[in-house]
Design an enzyme around this catalytic site. Sequence first.
Site, PDB file in Angstrom:
ATOM      1  N   ASP A  97      61.981 117.061 -17.840  1.00  0.00           N
ATOM      2  CA  ASP A  97      62.295 116.640 -19.224  1.00  0.00           C
ATOM      3  C   ASP A  97      63.767 116.860 -19.564  1.00  0.00           C
ATOM      4  OD1 ASP A  97      62.500 119.365 -19.546  1.00  0.00           O
ATOM      5  OD2 ASP A  97      61.097 119.499 -21.234  1.00  0.00           O
ATOM      6  N   LEU A  98      64.538 117.318 -18.596  1.00  0.00           N
ATOM      7  CA  LEU A  98      65.990 117.552 -18.736  1.00  0.00           C
ATOM      8  C   LEU A  98      66.301 118.561 -19.842  1.00  0.00           C
ATOM      9  CD1 LEU A  98      67.323 113.901 -18.166  1.00  0.00           C
ATOM     10  CD2 LEU A  98      66.991 115.734 -16.492  1.00  0.00           C
TER      11      LEU A  98
ATOM     12  N   SER B 225      66.677 121.793 -19.431  1.00  0.00           N
ATOM     13  CA  SER B 225      67.791 122.618 -18.917  1.00  0.00           C
ATOM     14  C   SER B 225      68.403 121.996 -17.668  1.00  0.00           C
ATOM     15  CB  SER B 225      67.331 124.055 -18.623  1.00  0.00           C
ATOM     16  OG  SER B 225      66.322 124.064 -17.630  1.00  0.00           O
TER      17      SER B 225
ATOM     18  N   ILE C 287      56.163 117.946 -18.586  1.00  0.00           N
ATOM     19  CA  ILE C 287      54.962 118.081 -17.739  1.00  0.00           C
ATOM     20  C   ILE C 287      53.675 118.140 -18.562  1.00  0.00           C
ATOM     21  CG2 ILE C 287      55.970 119.065 -15.624  1.00  0.00           C
ATOM     22  CD1 ILE C 287      55.290 121.879 -16.756  1.00  0.00           C
TER      23      ILE C 287
ATOM     24  N   LEU D 103      58.157 123.531 -10.042  1.00  0.00           N
ATOM     25  CA  LEU D 103      59.241 124.437 -10.452  1.00  0.00           C
ATOM     26  C   LEU D 103      59.588 124.315 -11.935  1.00  0.00           C
ATOM     27  CD1 LEU D 103      60.234 123.246  -7.320  1.00  0.00           C
ATOM     28  CD2 LEU D 103      61.688 125.231  -7.684  1.00  0.00           C
TER      29      LEU D 103
ATOM     30  N   GLN E 245      59.891 127.280 -18.363  1.00  0.00           N
ATOM     31  CA  GLN E 245      60.750 128.015 -19.271  1.00  0.00           C
ATOM     32  C   GLN E 245      61.165 129.242 -18.454  1.00  0.00           C
ATOM     33  OE1 GLN E 245      62.654 130.336 -21.408  1.00  0.00           O
ATOM     34  NE2 GLN E 245      60.679 131.333 -21.095  1.00  0.00           N
TER      35      GLN E 245
ATOM     36  N   TYR F 168      57.285 136.143 -20.100  1.00  0.00           N
ATOM     37  CA  TYR F 168      57.630 135.292 -18.943  1.00  0.00           C
ATOM     38  C   TYR F 168      56.853 135.741 -17.709  1.00  0.00           C
ATOM     39  CZ  TYR F 168      60.463 133.505 -15.030  1.00  0.00           C
ATOM     40  OH  TYR F 168      60.877 132.907 -13.862  1.00  0.00           O
TER      41      TYR F 168
HETATM   42  N1  LIG Z   1      66.750 131.099 -10.608  1.00  0.00           N
HETATM   43  C1  LIG Z   1      66.084 132.181 -10.232  1.00  0.00           C
HETATM   44  O1  LIG Z   1      66.684 133.178  -9.800  1.00  0.00           O
HETATM   45  C2  LIG Z   1      64.571 132.210 -10.284  1.00  0.00           C
HETATM   46  C3  LIG Z   1      63.918 133.413  -9.971  1.00  0.00           C
HETATM   47  C4  LIG Z   1      62.519 133.442 -10.014  1.00  0.00           C
HETATM   48  C5  LIG Z   1      61.801 132.301 -10.327  1.00  0.00           C
HETATM   49  N2  LIG Z   1      62.457 131.148 -10.643  1.00  0.00           N
HETATM   50  C6  LIG Z   1      61.639 129.973 -10.967  1.00  0.00           C
HETATM   51  O2  LIG Z   1      62.141 128.852 -10.241  1.00  0.00           O
HETATM   52  C7  LIG Z   1      61.926 127.656 -11.003  1.00  0.00           C
HETATM   53  C8  LIG Z   1      63.236 126.888 -11.121  1.00  0.00           C
HETATM   54  O3  LIG Z   1      64.177 127.704 -11.810  1.00  0.00           O
HETATM   55  P1  LIG Z   1      65.731 127.312 -11.934  1.00  0.00           P
HETATM   56  O4  LIG Z   1      66.511 128.565 -11.832  1.00  0.00           O
HETATM   57  O5  LIG Z   1      66.031 126.185 -11.038  1.00  0.00           O
HETATM   58  O6  LIG Z   1      65.788 126.858 -13.448  1.00  0.00           O
HETATM   59  P2  LIG Z   1      66.261 125.483 -14.126  1.00  0.00           P
HETATM   60  O7  LIG Z   1      66.206 125.714 -15.612  1.00  0.00           O
HETATM   61  O8  LIG Z   1      67.552 125.028 -13.547  1.00  0.00           O
HETATM   62  O9  LIG Z   1      65.108 124.486 -13.667  1.00  0.00           O
HETATM   63  C9  LIG Z   1      63.934 124.274 -14.414  1.00  0.00           C
HETATM   64  C10 LIG Z   1      63.775 122.761 -14.556  1.00  0.00           C
HETATM   65  O10 LIG Z   1      62.550 122.502 -15.235  1.00  0.00           O
HETATM   66  C11 LIG Z   1      62.786 121.523 -16.237  1.00  0.00           C
HETATM   67  N3  LIG Z   1      61.764 121.721 -17.277  1.00  0.00           N
HETATM   68  C12 LIG Z   1      61.642 122.787 -18.119  1.00  0.00           C
HETATM   69  N4  LIG Z   1      60.589 122.604 -18.930  1.00  0.00           N
HETATM   70  C13 LIG Z   1      60.027 121.414 -18.593  1.00  0.00           C
HETATM   71  C14 LIG Z   1      58.918 120.672 -19.081  1.00  0.00           C
HETATM   72  N5  LIG Z   1      58.155 121.125 -20.088  1.00  0.00           N
HETATM   73  N6  LIG Z   1      58.628 119.479 -18.509  1.00  0.00           N
HETATM   74  C15 LIG Z   1      59.391 118.994 -17.482  1.00  0.00           C
HETATM   75  N7  LIG Z   1      60.465 119.652 -16.988  1.00  0.00           N
HETATM   76  C16 LIG Z   1      60.781 120.856 -17.539  1.00  0.00           C
HETATM   77  C17 LIG Z   1      64.207 121.765 -16.722  1.00  0.00           C
HETATM   78  O11 LIG Z   1      64.807 120.639 -17.342  1.00  0.00           O
HETATM   79  C18 LIG Z   1      64.885 122.131 -15.397  1.00  0.00           C
HETATM   80  O12 LIG Z   1      65.391 120.973 -14.754  1.00  0.00           O
HETATM   81  C19 LIG Z   1      61.335 128.101 -12.333  1.00  0.00           C
HETATM   82  O13 LIG Z   1      59.934 127.965 -12.247  1.00  0.00           O
HETATM   83  C20 LIG Z   1      61.720 129.565 -12.428  1.00  0.00           C
HETATM   84  O14 LIG Z   1      60.820 130.299 -13.227  1.00  0.00           O
HETATM   85  C21 LIG Z   1      63.827 131.076 -10.639  1.00  0.00           C
END
Ligand SMILES: NC(=O)c1ccc[n+]([C@@H]2O[C@H](COP(=O)([O-])OP(=O)(O)OC[C@H]3O[C@@H](n4cnc5c(N)ncnc54)[C@H](O)[C@@H]3O)[C@@H](O)[C@H]2O)c1
Length: 312
Positions: A32-33, A35, A57, A77, A80, A145
Amino acid sequence: MRVLVTGGAGFIGSHVVDRLLADGHEVFVVDDLSSGSTDNLSAAFDSGRFHFHELDIRDPGLGALVVEWKPEVVCHLAAQISVRRSVADPIHDARVNVEGTACVLGAAREGGSRKVVFASSVAVYGHPPVIPVPGDAPTDPRSPYAASKLGAEAYLSSYRALYGLDFTTLVLANVYGPRQSAAGEAGVVAIFTDALVDGKPTVLYGDGTQTRDYVFVADIADAFVGACGSEGGGRRFNLGTGLQTTDRRLHSIIADAAGANDKPGFAPPRLGDLPAMAVDPVPAYEGLGWLPRTELGEGLRATVEWRRSCRR
Ligand SMILES: NC(=O)c1ccc[n+]([C@@H]2O[C@H](COP(=O)([O-])OP(=O)(O)OC[C@H]3O[C@@H](n4cnc5c(N)ncnc54)[C@H](O)[C@@H]3O)[C@@H](O)[C@H]2O)c1
Protein backbone atom coordinates in the site's frame (compact mmCIF):
# COMPACT_ATOMS: atom_id res chain seq x y z
CA MET A 1 8.19 -20.37 -9.36
CA ARG A 2 5.50 -17.69 -8.98
CA VAL A 3 5.98 -15.80 -5.71
CA LEU A 4 3.86 -13.08 -4.09
CA VAL A 5 5.77 -10.67 -1.83
CA THR A 6 3.56 -8.58 0.46
CA GLY A 7 5.36 -5.40 1.50
CA GLY A 8 7.61 -5.86 -1.52
CA ALA A 9 8.13 -2.10 -1.97
CA GLY A 10 9.71 -1.89 1.49
CA PHE A 11 13.30 -2.14 2.62
CA ILE A 12 13.62 -5.92 3.08
CA GLY A 13 10.78 -6.91 0.72
CA SER A 14 12.38 -5.14 -2.27
CA HIS A 15 15.63 -7.07 -1.73
CA VAL A 16 13.64 -10.31 -1.60
CA VAL A 17 11.99 -9.28 -4.89
CA ASP A 18 15.34 -8.53 -6.56
CA ARG A 19 16.82 -11.82 -5.38
CA LEU A 20 13.79 -13.83 -6.61
CA LEU A 21 13.96 -12.12 -10.02
CA ALA A 22 17.72 -12.75 -10.25
CA ASP A 23 16.98 -16.45 -9.72
CA GLY A 24 14.51 -16.42 -12.66
CA HIS A 25 11.23 -16.48 -10.71
CA GLU A 26 8.05 -14.54 -11.57
CA VAL A 27 7.28 -12.04 -8.81
CA PHE A 28 4.07 -10.32 -7.71
CA VAL A 29 3.98 -7.52 -5.14
CA VAL A 30 1.14 -6.13 -3.09
CA ASP A 31 2.05 -3.01 -1.13
CA ASP A 32 0.00 0.00 0.00
CA LEU A 33 3.14 2.21 -0.11
CA SER A 34 2.44 3.39 3.46
CA SER A 35 6.17 3.18 4.22
CA GLY A 36 7.58 1.55 1.08
CA SER A 37 8.27 3.15 -2.30
CA THR A 38 8.21 2.04 -5.93
CA ASP A 39 11.68 3.67 -6.17
CA ASN A 40 12.92 0.50 -4.42
CA LEU A 41 11.56 -1.55 -7.33
CA SER A 42 13.05 0.29 -10.32
CA ALA A 43 15.20 -2.69 -11.34
CA ALA A 44 12.27 -5.08 -10.82
CA PHE A 45 9.99 -3.09 -13.16
CA ASP A 46 12.58 -3.54 -15.93
CA SER A 47 12.72 -7.34 -15.53
CA GLY A 48 9.60 -8.28 -17.53
CA ARG A 49 8.70 -10.86 -14.86
CA PHE A 50 7.38 -8.44 -12.27
CA HIS A 51 3.83 -7.35 -11.39
CA PHE A 52 2.93 -4.65 -8.87
CA HIS A 53 -0.41 -3.82 -7.32
CA GLU A 54 -0.86 -0.94 -4.88
CA LEU A 55 -3.26 -2.39 -2.31
CA ASP A 56 -3.74 -2.69 1.43
CA ILE A 57 -3.42 -6.37 2.40
CA ARG A 58 -6.77 -5.99 4.23
CA ASP A 59 -8.56 -4.87 1.08
CA PRO A 60 -11.34 -7.31 0.10
CA GLY A 61 -9.87 -7.32 -3.44
CA LEU A 62 -6.76 -9.20 -2.28
CA GLY A 63 -8.37 -12.66 -2.62
CA ALA A 64 -9.40 -12.13 -6.28
CA LEU A 65 -5.93 -10.82 -7.10
CA VAL A 66 -4.20 -13.84 -5.57
CA VAL A 67 -6.65 -16.21 -7.30
CA GLU A 68 -5.71 -14.49 -10.60
CA TRP A 69 -1.95 -14.58 -9.91
CA LYS A 70 -1.85 -18.09 -8.36
CA PRO A 71 1.48 -17.72 -6.53
CA GLU A 72 3.01 -21.00 -5.36
CA VAL A 73 4.60 -19.21 -2.38
CA VAL A 74 3.70 -16.05 -0.46
CA CYS A 75 6.47 -14.12 1.32
CA HIS A 76 4.57 -12.04 3.87
CA LEU A 77 6.51 -8.96 4.94
CA ALA A 78 3.84 -6.20 4.87
CA ALA A 79 3.50 -4.91 8.41
CA GLN A 80 3.29 -2.03 10.81
CA ILE A 81 6.96 -2.18 11.90
CA SER A 82 7.35 0.43 14.64
CA VAL A 83 7.40 -0.73 18.28
CA ARG A 84 6.78 2.84 19.46
CA ARG A 85 3.81 3.31 17.13
CA SER A 86 2.41 -0.03 18.35
CA VAL A 87 2.48 1.30 21.92
CA ALA A 88 0.85 4.58 20.88
CA ASP A 89 -1.77 2.90 18.65
CA PRO A 90 -2.08 -0.83 19.43
CA ILE A 91 -5.36 -1.13 17.53
CA HIS A 92 -3.77 0.01 14.26
CA ASP A 93 -0.85 -2.37 14.88
CA ALA A 94 -3.21 -5.32 15.46
CA ARG A 95 -5.27 -4.42 12.40
CA VAL A 96 -2.29 -4.41 10.05
CA ASN A 97 -0.23 -7.22 11.62
CA VAL A 98 -2.89 -9.66 12.86
CA GLU A 99 -5.99 -8.92 10.74
CA GLY A 100 -3.71 -8.27 7.75
CA THR A 101 -2.00 -11.64 8.20
CA ALA A 102 -5.38 -13.40 8.42
CA CYS A 103 -6.33 -11.69 5.13
CA VAL A 104 -3.07 -12.79 3.46
CA LEU A 105 -3.51 -16.38 4.68
CA GLY A 106 -7.11 -16.46 3.45
CA ALA A 107 -6.00 -15.17 0.04
CA ALA A 108 -3.10 -17.68 -0.11
CA ARG A 109 -5.56 -20.45 0.58
CA GLU A 110 -8.04 -19.20 -2.04
CA GLY A 111 -5.24 -18.87 -4.58
CA GLY A 112 -4.01 -22.42 -3.93
CA SER A 113 -0.57 -21.37 -2.59
CA ARG A 114 1.64 -24.13 -1.22
CA LYS A 115 3.49 -22.14 1.38
CA VAL A 116 3.88 -18.84 3.29
CA VAL A 117 7.24 -17.46 4.45
CA PHE A 118 6.61 -15.00 7.28
CA ALA A 119 8.78 -12.16 8.66
CA SER A 120 8.63 -12.17 12.46
CA SER A 121 10.88 -10.24 14.84
CA VAL A 122 13.24 -10.88 17.76
CA ALA A 123 10.94 -8.50 19.68
CA VAL A 124 8.87 -11.63 20.45
CA TYR A 125 11.61 -12.70 22.92
CA GLY A 126 11.19 -9.66 25.18
CA HIS A 127 14.19 -9.48 27.53
CA PRO A 128 15.80 -12.87 26.82
CA PRO A 129 17.71 -14.47 29.71
CA VAL A 130 20.20 -16.19 27.37
CA ILE A 131 22.11 -14.41 24.58
CA PRO A 132 22.55 -15.40 21.82
CA VAL A 133 18.89 -16.42 21.97
CA PRO A 134 18.61 -20.16 21.20
CA GLY A 135 16.20 -21.43 18.56
CA ASP A 136 13.81 -22.89 21.14
CA ALA A 137 13.76 -19.87 23.49
CA PRO A 138 10.41 -19.02 25.12
CA THR A 139 8.62 -15.96 23.80
CA ASP A 140 7.80 -13.01 26.06
CA PRO A 141 6.04 -10.22 24.12
CA ARG A 142 6.54 -6.85 25.81
CA SER A 143 4.97 -4.55 23.23
CA PRO A 144 1.84 -4.67 21.07
CA TYR A 145 4.19 -5.09 18.06
CA ALA A 146 5.73 -8.24 19.61
CA ALA A 147 2.24 -9.48 20.51
CA SER A 148 0.92 -8.90 16.98
CA LYS A 149 3.89 -10.72 15.42
CA LEU A 150 3.23 -13.67 17.76
CA GLY A 151 -0.49 -13.48 16.96
CA ALA A 152 0.36 -13.68 13.26
CA GLU A 153 2.61 -16.69 13.95
CA ALA A 154 -0.33 -18.39 15.72
CA TYR A 155 -2.55 -17.74 12.67
CA LEU A 156 0.05 -19.44 10.47
CA SER A 157 -0.06 -22.52 12.74
CA SER A 158 -3.84 -22.59 12.68
CA TYR A 159 -4.02 -22.37 8.86
CA ARG A 160 -1.49 -25.17 8.58
CA ALA A 161 -3.54 -27.34 10.96
CA LEU A 162 -6.86 -26.53 9.30
CA TYR A 163 -5.95 -26.36 5.61
CA GLY A 164 -2.43 -27.80 5.27
CA LEU A 165 -1.02 -24.40 4.23
CA ASP A 166 2.71 -24.91 4.86
CA PHE A 167 4.85 -22.14 6.35
CA THR A 168 8.27 -21.11 7.61
CA THR A 169 8.63 -18.25 10.10
CA LEU A 170 11.86 -16.24 9.89
CA VAL A 171 12.54 -14.32 13.11
CA LEU A 172 14.68 -11.35 12.08
CA ALA A 173 17.31 -9.62 14.21
CA ASN A 174 18.32 -6.01 13.33
CA VAL A 175 18.40 -5.92 9.55
CA TYR A 176 20.42 -3.12 7.88
CA GLY A 177 21.54 -2.16 4.41
CA PRO A 178 20.72 -0.11 1.31
CA ARG A 179 17.11 1.23 1.04
CA GLN A 180 16.50 1.25 4.78
CA SER A 181 14.67 4.41 5.78
CA ALA A 182 16.11 6.59 8.52
CA ALA A 183 12.53 7.53 9.42
CA GLY A 184 11.84 4.24 11.24
CA GLU A 185 13.09 3.75 14.78
CA ALA A 186 14.34 0.25 13.83
CA GLY A 187 16.88 1.76 11.51
CA VAL A 188 19.72 2.93 13.76
CA VAL A 189 22.21 2.08 11.00
CA ALA A 190 20.20 4.21 8.56
CA ILE A 191 19.95 7.05 11.09
CA PHE A 192 23.72 7.10 11.80
CA THR A 193 24.58 6.64 8.11
CA ASP A 194 22.35 9.52 6.93
CA ALA A 195 23.68 11.86 9.61
CA LEU A 196 27.36 10.95 9.21
CA VAL A 197 27.29 11.11 5.39
CA ASP A 198 25.58 14.52 5.62
CA GLY A 199 27.97 15.79 8.33
CA LYS A 200 25.15 16.16 10.86
CA PRO A 201 25.33 15.42 14.65
CA THR A 202 24.49 11.95 16.02
CA VAL A 203 23.16 10.89 19.42
CA LEU A 204 23.63 7.64 21.37
CA TYR A 205 21.00 6.84 23.99
CA GLY A 206 22.56 5.55 27.22
CA ASP A 207 26.30 5.00 27.60
CA GLY A 208 26.78 3.33 24.19
CA THR A 209 27.13 -0.22 25.60
CA GLN A 210 23.67 -1.37 24.44
CA THR A 211 24.10 -4.21 21.92
CA ARG A 212 22.22 -5.47 18.87
CA ASP A 213 22.71 -8.24 16.31
CA TYR A 214 23.09 -6.54 12.91
CA VAL A 215 22.45 -8.71 9.86
CA PHE A 216 22.85 -7.52 6.26
CA VAL A 217 19.71 -7.31 4.14
CA ALA A 218 21.13 -9.35 1.20
CA ASP A 219 21.72 -12.25 3.62
CA ILE A 220 18.11 -11.99 4.82
CA ALA A 221 16.89 -11.99 1.20
CA ASP A 222 18.88 -15.22 0.68
CA ALA A 223 17.04 -16.80 3.62
CA PHE A 224 13.61 -15.83 2.25
CA VAL A 225 14.39 -17.19 -1.19
CA GLY A 226 15.85 -20.40 0.31
CA ALA A 227 12.75 -20.85 2.46
CA CYS A 228 10.48 -20.43 -0.60
CA GLY A 229 11.88 -23.60 -2.10
CA SER A 230 12.08 -25.81 0.95
CA GLU A 231 9.30 -27.59 2.79
CA GLY A 232 8.54 -25.45 5.86
CA GLY A 233 6.89 -27.92 8.18
CA GLY A 234 5.68 -24.99 10.30
CA ARG A 235 9.13 -24.35 11.73
CA ARG A 236 10.61 -21.01 12.83
CA PHE A 237 14.23 -19.90 12.58
CA ASN A 238 16.12 -17.02 14.14
CA LEU A 239 18.10 -15.06 11.56
CA GLY A 240 21.04 -13.10 12.93
CA THR A 241 24.80 -13.35 13.25
CA GLY A 242 25.01 -14.43 16.89
CA LEU A 243 27.33 -11.43 17.43
CA GLN A 244 26.58 -8.45 19.66
CA THR A 245 27.69 -5.01 18.48
CA THR A 246 27.56 -2.04 20.85
CA ASP A 247 26.01 1.24 19.71
CA ARG A 248 29.39 2.90 20.25
CA ARG A 249 31.25 0.42 18.02
CA LEU A 250 28.54 0.61 15.35
CA HIS A 251 28.94 4.39 15.32
CA SER A 252 32.74 4.09 14.96
CA ILE A 253 32.53 1.69 12.01
CA ILE A 254 29.98 3.86 10.15
CA ALA A 255 31.96 7.05 10.90
CA ASP A 256 35.09 5.37 9.53
CA ALA A 257 33.28 4.22 6.36
CA ALA A 258 31.80 7.70 5.87
CA GLY A 259 35.09 9.49 6.62
CA ALA A 260 33.26 11.41 9.36
CA ASN A 261 34.11 12.42 12.93
CA ASP A 262 33.47 9.63 15.43
CA LYS A 263 32.13 11.98 18.09
CA PRO A 264 28.50 11.17 18.96
CA GLY A 265 26.53 13.07 21.57
CA PHE A 266 25.01 11.14 24.46
CA ALA A 267 21.44 11.29 25.80
CA PRO A 268 19.72 9.40 28.66
CA PRO A 269 18.58 5.84 27.84
CA ARG A 270 15.02 5.57 26.50
CA LEU A 271 12.36 3.83 28.55
CA GLY A 272 11.93 0.17 27.55
CA ASP A 273 15.17 -0.04 25.54
CA LEU A 274 16.57 -3.56 25.62
CA PRO A 275 20.18 -3.67 26.95
CA ALA A 276 21.37 -6.53 24.73
CA MET A 277 20.27 -8.77 21.85
CA ALA A 278 21.72 -11.42 19.56
CA VAL A 279 20.29 -14.66 18.21
CA ASP A 280 21.92 -18.01 17.56
CA PRO A 281 22.04 -18.64 13.79
CA VAL A 282 23.08 -22.32 14.08
CA PRO A 283 19.52 -23.77 13.93
CA ALA A 284 18.90 -21.75 10.72
CA TYR A 285 22.06 -23.27 9.28
CA GLU A 286 20.96 -26.78 10.24
CA GLY A 287 17.35 -26.32 9.11
CA LEU A 288 17.67 -24.02 6.09
CA GLY A 289 21.34 -24.25 5.15
CA TRP A 290 21.46 -20.48 5.80
CA LEU A 291 24.38 -18.55 7.23
CA PRO A 292 24.96 -14.79 7.29
CA ARG A 293 27.84 -14.17 4.87
CA THR A 294 28.37 -10.42 5.07
CA GLU A 295 30.83 -9.16 7.66
CA LEU A 296 29.56 -6.04 9.49
CA GLY A 297 32.25 -3.67 8.18
CA GLU A 298 31.62 -4.79 4.59
CA GLY A 299 27.84 -4.40 4.91
CA LEU A 300 28.16 -0.98 6.53
CA ARG A 301 30.55 0.22 3.80
CA ALA A 302 28.02 -0.91 1.16
CA THR A 303 25.28 0.97 3.06
CA VAL A 304 27.33 4.17 3.23
CA GLU A 305 28.15 3.87 -0.50
CA TRP A 306 24.45 3.46 -1.33
CA ARG A 307 23.52 6.50 0.77
CA ARG A 308 26.24 8.56 -0.98
CA SER A 309 24.95 7.45 -4.40
CA CYS A 310 21.45 8.71 -3.43
CA ARG A 311 22.92 12.12 -2.60
CA ARG A 312 24.66 12.46 -6.03
N1 LIG B 1 14.00 -4.09 9.52
C1 LIG B 1 14.20 -4.91 10.53
O1 LIG B 1 15.26 -4.87 11.18
C2 LIG B 1 13.17 -5.95 10.90
C3 LIG B 1 13.39 -6.74 12.04
C4 LIG B 1 12.43 -7.70 12.38
C5 LIG B 1 11.32 -7.90 11.59
N2 LIG B 1 11.11 -7.11 10.49
C6 LIG B 1 9.91 -7.37 9.69
O2 LIG B 1 10.28 -7.42 8.31
C7 LIG B 1 9.19 -6.94 7.51
C8 LIG B 1 9.70 -5.86 6.56
O3 LIG B 1 10.21 -4.78 7.34
P1 LIG B 1 11.02 -3.56 6.69
O4 LIG B 1 12.09 -3.18 7.64
O5 LIG B 1 11.36 -3.88 5.29
O6 LIG B 1 9.92 -2.42 6.75
P2 LIG B 1 9.28 -1.50 5.61
O7 LIG B 1 8.39 -0.52 6.32
O8 LIG B 1 10.34 -0.95 4.73
O9 LIG B 1 8.42 -2.55 4.79
C9 LIG B 1 7.08 -2.85 5.09
C10 LIG B 1 6.30 -2.73 3.78
O10 LIG B 1 4.95 -3.10 4.03
C11 LIG B 1 4.10 -2.15 3.41
N3 LIG B 1 2.83 -2.17 4.15
C12 LIG B 1 2.62 -1.76 5.43
N4 LIG B 1 1.33 -1.92 5.75
C13 LIG B 1 0.71 -2.46 4.67
C14 LIG B 1 -0.63 -2.84 4.38
N5 LIG B 1 -1.61 -2.72 5.29
N6 LIG B 1 -0.92 -3.34 3.16
C15 LIG B 1 0.06 -3.48 2.21
N7 LIG B 1 1.35 -3.12 2.43
C16 LIG B 1 1.67 -2.61 3.65
C17 LIG B 1 4.83 -0.83 3.48
O11 LIG B 1 4.41 0.13 2.52
C18 LIG B 1 6.27 -1.30 3.24
O12 LIG B 1 6.57 -1.29 1.85
C19 LIG B 1 8.12 -6.47 8.48
O13 LIG B 1 7.18 -7.51 8.63
C20 LIG B 1 8.88 -6.26 9.78
O14 LIG B 1 8.05 -6.40 10.91
C21 LIG B 1 12.01 -6.14 10.13
